[in-house]
Write a protein that holds these residues in place. Structure first.
Motif, PDB file in Angstrom:
ATOM      1  N   SER A  25      22.614  28.557 164.020  1.00 42.43           N
ATOM      2  CA  SER A  25      22.004  28.095 162.780  1.00 42.43           C
ATOM      3  C   SER A  25      20.889  29.003 162.277  1.00 42.43           C
ATOM      4  O   SER A  25      20.505  28.900 161.122  1.00 42.43           O
ATOM      5  CB  SER A  25      21.494  26.654 162.916  1.00 42.43           C
ATOM      6  N   GLN A  44      33.843  31.305 165.050  1.00 42.85           N
ATOM      7  CA  GLN A  44      34.205  30.001 164.501  1.00 42.85           C
ATOM      8  C   GLN A  44      33.489  29.796 163.168  1.00 42.85           C
ATOM      9  O   GLN A  44      32.622  30.573 162.784  1.00 42.85           O
ATOM     10  CB  GLN A  44      33.846  28.895 165.495  1.00 42.85           C
ATOM     11  N   ASP A  45      33.819  28.734 162.468  1.00 42.75           N
ATOM     12  CA  ASP A  45      33.288  28.484 161.127  1.00 42.75           C
ATOM     13  C   ASP A  45      31.765  28.456 161.070  1.00 42.75           C
ATOM     14  O   ASP A  45      31.166  29.019 160.151  1.00 42.75           O
ATOM     15  CB  ASP A  45      33.850  27.176 160.556  1.00 42.75           C
ATOM     16  N   ASP A  46      31.098  27.788 162.032  1.00 44.54           N
ATOM     17  CA  ASP A  46      29.629  27.704 162.023  1.00 44.54           C
ATOM     18  C   ASP A  46      29.006  29.098 162.073  1.00 44.54           C
ATOM     19  O   ASP A  46      28.058  29.403 161.351  1.00 44.54           O
ATOM     20  CB  ASP A  46      29.110  26.879 163.201  1.00 44.54           C
ATOM     21  N   GLU A  47      29.545  29.933 162.932  1.00 43.73           N
ATOM     22  CA  GLU A  47      29.035  31.297 163.059  1.00 43.73           C
ATOM     23  C   GLU A  47      29.286  32.090 161.779  1.00 43.73           C
ATOM     24  O   GLU A  47      28.392  32.773 161.274  1.00 43.73           O
ATOM     25  CB  GLU A  47      29.691  32.000 164.249  1.00 43.73           C
ATOM     26  N   LEU A  48      30.477  31.981 161.240  1.00 42.39           N
ATOM     27  CA  LEU A  48      30.815  32.707 160.015  1.00 42.39           C
ATOM     28  C   LEU A  48      29.919  32.281 158.855  1.00 42.39           C
ATOM     29  O   LEU A  48      29.523  33.125 158.032  1.00 42.39           O
ATOM     30  CB  LEU A  48      32.289  32.500 159.666  1.00 42.39           C
ATOM     31  N   ASP A  49      29.583  31.010 158.784  1.00 42.40           N
ATOM     32  CA  ASP A  49      28.705  30.511 157.717  1.00 42.40           C
ATOM     33  C   ASP A  49      27.329  31.176 157.797  1.00 42.40           C
ATOM     34  O   ASP A  49      26.765  31.584 156.778  1.00 42.40           O
ATOM     35  CB  ASP A  49      28.549  28.990 157.790  1.00 42.40           C
ATOM     36  N   VAL A  50      26.769  31.281 159.000  1.00 44.96           N
ATOM     37  CA  VAL A  50      25.454  31.902 159.168  1.00 44.96           C
ATOM     38  C   VAL A  50      25.526  33.387 158.841  1.00 44.96           C
ATOM     39  O   VAL A  50      24.677  33.920 158.122  1.00 44.96           O
ATOM     40  CB  VAL A  50      24.915  31.684 160.602  1.00 44.96           C
ATOM     41  N   GLU A  52      27.506  34.903 156.869  1.00 43.79           N
ATOM     42  CA  GLU A  52      27.692  35.074 155.428  1.00 43.79           C
ATOM     43  C   GLU A  52      26.342  35.065 154.698  1.00 43.79           C
ATOM     44  O   GLU A  52      26.131  35.824 153.757  1.00 43.79           O
ATOM     45  CB  GLU A  52      28.603  33.978 154.877  1.00 43.79           C
ATOM     46  N   VAL A  53      25.428  34.234 155.147  1.00 46.42           N
ATOM     47  CA  VAL A  53      24.091  34.161 154.540  1.00 46.42           C
ATOM     48  C   VAL A  53      23.383  35.514 154.636  1.00 46.42           C
ATOM     49  O   VAL A  53      22.715  35.945 153.698  1.00 46.42           O
ATOM     50  CB  VAL A  53      23.237  33.060 155.220  1.00 46.42           C
TER      51      VAL A  53
END
Length: 82
Positions: A25, A44-50, A52-53
């Motif tokens: 996060s 995974q998605d959580d890692e990719l979301d961070v 991307e920021v």
């Protein structure tokens, strides 16, 4: 599933990977994979979301989310905060 890289870093503080949340996060533990990407778990998605920021390339991962799933040479470089 493999060996959690965060555990290996805990055992080897000389790696000097900064960790804060350890839960994908904060982005503190971003590393550039210089060698051995195929030996690491897929993000995974959580890692990719961070990631991307931060706008990092596909060669950057969150160390806290990586599992080593193969044998061979892995070379990582800590991404310095801007």
């Amino acid at each position: 599933m493999g060996t959690a890289l965060v555990d290996t870093c805990d055992e080897h503080p000389e790696a000097e990977v900064p960790f804060s949340c350890r839960s994908a996060s904060c982005g503190t533990c971003r590393v550039r994979v210089k060698e051995g990407m195929a030996l690491l778990s897929k993000p995974q998605d959580d890692e990719l979301d961070v990631l991307e920021v931060f706008g990092d390339g596909k060669d950057v991962r969150l160390c806290c989310q990586i599992n080593v799933v193969g044998e061979g040479k892995i070379t990582l470089e800590v991404v310095e905060p801007e």
